[in-house]
Design a protein around this motif. Structure first.
Motif, PDB file in Angstrom:
ATOM      1  N   GLY A   1      -9.455  -4.917   4.331  1.00  0.00           N
ATOM      2  CA  GLY A   1      -9.115  -3.686   4.478  1.00  0.00           C
ATOM      3  C   GLY A   1     -10.050  -2.437   4.187  1.00  0.00           C
ATOM      4  N   LYS A   2     -10.734  -3.578   3.629  1.00  0.00           N
ATOM      5  CA  LYS A   2     -11.813  -2.646   2.941  1.00  0.00           C
ATOM      6  C   LYS A   2     -11.525  -1.453   2.924  1.00  0.00           C
ATOM      7  CE  LYS A   2     -14.513  -4.770   7.099  1.00  0.00           C
ATOM      8  NZ  LYS A   2     -15.704  -4.105   7.932  1.00  0.00           N
TER       9      LYS A   2
ATOM     10  N   ASN B   1       0.007   3.549   1.671  1.00  0.00           N
ATOM     11  CA  ASN B   1       0.430   3.983   2.676  1.00  0.00           C
ATOM     12  C   ASN B   1      -0.157   2.860   3.630  1.00  0.00           C
ATOM     13  OD1 ASN B   1       1.843   6.675   2.214  1.00  0.00           O
ATOM     14  ND2 ASN B   1      -0.048   7.374   2.072  1.00  0.00           N
ATOM     15  N   SER B   2      -1.430   1.833   3.032  1.00  0.00           N
ATOM     16  CA  SER B   2      -2.047   0.971   3.753  1.00  0.00           C
ATOM     17  C   SER B   2      -0.903  -0.059   3.937  1.00  0.00           C
ATOM     18  CB  SER B   2      -2.591   0.154   2.609  1.00  0.00           C
ATOM     19  OG  SER B   2      -3.772  -0.930   3.270  1.00  0.00           O
ATOM     20  N   LYS B   3      -1.603  -0.870   4.894  1.00  0.00           N
ATOM     21  CA  LYS B   3      -0.411  -2.110   4.844  1.00  0.00           C
ATOM     22  C   LYS B   3      -0.625  -3.240   4.394  1.00  0.00           C
ATOM     23  CE  LYS B   3      -3.644  -3.815   8.365  1.00  0.00           C
ATOM     24  NZ  LYS B   3      -4.239  -4.076  10.044  1.00  0.00           N
ATOM     25  N   ILE B   4      -2.278  -3.194   3.576  1.00  0.00           N
ATOM     26  CA  ILE B   4      -2.046  -3.830   2.762  1.00  0.00           C
ATOM     27  C   ILE B   4      -1.115  -4.483   1.587  1.00  0.00           C
ATOM     28  CG2 ILE B   4      -4.580  -5.031   1.356  1.00  0.00           C
ATOM     29  CD1 ILE B   4      -4.531  -4.770   4.443  1.00  0.00           C
ATOM     30  N   PRO B   5      -0.895  -5.312   1.147  1.00  0.00           N
ATOM     31  CA  PRO B   5       0.079  -5.348   0.036  1.00  0.00           C
ATOM     32  C   PRO B   5      -0.112  -4.826  -0.830  1.00  0.00           C
ATOM     33  CG  PRO B   5       0.409  -7.388   1.684  1.00  0.00           C
ATOM     34  CD  PRO B   5      -1.301  -6.425   2.328  1.00  0.00           C
TER      35      PRO B   5
END
Length: 189
Positions: A43-44, A104-108
């Motif tokens: 996700g950088k 808030n990221s979709k990255i776990p």
């Protein structure tokens, strides 16, 4: 000719109490830090940052931790107080590796923390490659929110570890390593 994997096969931690001057000079340190932040980063997000503890700041940090430890346990033995006070003073440089978790990221969250952990590991590998010694330590301070506040961390930031870096005072013997065959299996349906 040495194996391209020699660095990985020979790297070992140097106990922080066995690290002394010199630390890398500014140019070498900058190069090491640039290399250390080249990690997997789904996700950088750049879910990490670094805080350097040097010179008198290391002792001041230890004194602050000692005061916190005494507030928690007024009967803390003098030997433990001194250990807390001096813990960060042996190596000439201590790098706090900080995870910055974006909830808030979709990255776990675990992937974000693992990315920061890779930064700490790259510091160990890079230090060894440059001829320095390093040790990744945590301890209670890495998990304490009062210490996080002392370091100026935001609520979403967590200490991954403190990487102590310097020149080894002694030859560090390698420790026993796991046997690969004890850890390896093949999955089959």
């Amino acid at each position: 000719m040495s194996s391209p994997l020699a660095l990985l096969l020979q790297r070992h931690s140097a106990p922080s109490r066995q690290l002394s001057e010199p630390a890398p000079d500014e140019a070498t340190l900058h190069a090491l830090l640039e290399a250390a932040i080249r990690v997997p980063d789904h996700g950088k997000l750049v879910p990490f940052r670094l805080i350097l503890l040097r010179d008198k700041a290391k002792l001041h940090f230890g004194e602050q931790l000692t005061a916190m430890a005494i507030r928690r346990d007024p009967d803390l033995p003098e030997s433990n107080r001194e250990k807390e006070r001096m813990r960060y003073t042996f190596a000439p440089l201590v790098i706090a590796v900080i995870a910055r978790v974006d909830s808030n990221s979709k990255i776990p969250e675990i992937e974000q923390k693992l990315s920061a952990g890779c930064v700490a590991h790259n510091l160990l590998l890079g230090a060894y490659a440059l001829g320095y010694g390093a040790q990744w330590l945590t301890g209670w301070a890495a998990y304490d929110r009062d210490v996080a506040a002392l370091l100026g961390l935001a609520e979403n930031e967590h200490v991954i570890g403190f990487v102590h870096l310097g020149t080894p005072l002694i030859d560090i013997p390698d420790r026993d390593r796991p046997v690969l065959t004890d850890l390896l299996s093949n999955w089959s349906p």
